[in-house]
Design a protein around this motif. Structure first.
Motif, short mmCIF file in Angstrom:
data_model
loop_
_atom_site.label_atom_id
_atom_site.label_comp_id
_atom_site.label_asym_id
_atom_site.label_seq_id
_atom_site.Cartn_x
_atom_site.Cartn_y
_atom_site.Cartn_z
N ALA A 1 -52.22 -91.82 -137.09
CA ALA A 1 -51.78 -93.17 -136.72
C ALA A 1 -52.93 -94.03 -136.21
CB ALA A 1 -50.67 -93.08 -135.67
N LYS A 2 -53.83 -93.47 -135.42
CA LYS A 2 -54.94 -94.25 -134.87
C LYS A 2 -55.87 -94.73 -136.00
CE LYS A 2 -58.45 -94.17 -131.27
NZ LYS A 2 -59.05 -93.38 -130.19
N ALA A 3 -56.17 -93.85 -136.95
CA ALA A 3 -57.02 -94.23 -138.07
C ALA A 3 -56.34 -95.29 -138.93
CB ALA A 3 -57.37 -93.01 -138.92
N ARG A 4 -55.05 -95.17 -139.11
CA ARG A 4 -54.33 -96.18 -139.88
C ARG A 4 -54.33 -97.53 -139.17
NH1 ARG A 4 -49.67 -94.42 -143.46
NH2 ARG A 4 -50.14 -92.29 -144.01
N CYS A 5 -54.06 -97.49 -137.87
CA CYS A 5 -53.93 -98.72 -137.10
C CYS A 5 -55.28 -99.41 -136.89
CB CYS A 5 -53.28 -98.41 -135.75
SG CYS A 5 -53.08 -99.83 -134.68
N TRP B 1 -57.05 -97.24 -142.50
CA TRP B 1 -57.20 -96.11 -143.42
C TRP B 1 -55.85 -95.70 -143.99
CZ3 TRP B 1 -55.39 -90.99 -142.91
CH2 TRP B 1 -55.90 -90.10 -143.85
N GLU B 2 -55.83 -95.36 -145.24
CA GLU B 2 -54.63 -94.83 -145.89
C GLU B 2 -55.02 -93.55 -146.63
OE1 GLU B 2 -51.40 -95.67 -145.84
OE2 GLU B 2 -51.91 -97.20 -144.37
N PRO B 3 -54.28 -92.47 -146.41
CA PRO B 3 -54.61 -91.23 -147.12
C PRO B 3 -54.28 -91.35 -148.60
CG PRO B 3 -52.57 -90.98 -145.87
CD PRO B 3 -53.13 -92.33 -145.52
#
Length: 100
Positions: A40-44, A48-50
């Motif tokens: 969630a932190k990387a996305r927010c 980032w999207e896997p």
């Protein structure tokens, strides 16, 4: 604790065969831990999207097939770097190195 006791005798056996002890007491300890992490932190913060699971799986399989065709099978990759090639595999290893 039971798995640790069961895996302990396998460590020296694997090392005697020239393999790292990938079935070990540490493996047993790690199996009892929680490895849940959130992205969630990387996305927010990074946007980032896997990648989709299918794309990652296909890329992994392509890499494994390429290693297999290059003569880097699973056992060869598990062997520590610089480890001697067992006598039974030596002729194949020599012919592969000559062919390159």
């Amino acid at each position: 604790w039971l798995a640790e006791a069961l895996f302990a005798p396998l460590e020296p056996l694997q090392r005697a065969l020239g393999l790292p002890a990938f079935i070990s007491r540490e493996t047993a300890r790690g199996g009892g831990m929680s490895f849940y992490y959130s992205n969630a932190k990387a996305r927010c913060e990074l946007g980032w999207e896997p990648r989709p699971a299918q794309a990652m799986w296909l890329k992994t399989m392509d890499g494994e097939l390429a290693r297999r065709h290059a003569g880097q099978g699973l056992i060869a990759r598990l062997r520590p770097l610089g480890a001697a090639v067992p006598a039974a595999e030596a002729p194949a290893a020599v012919s592969r190195s000559l062919a390159q």
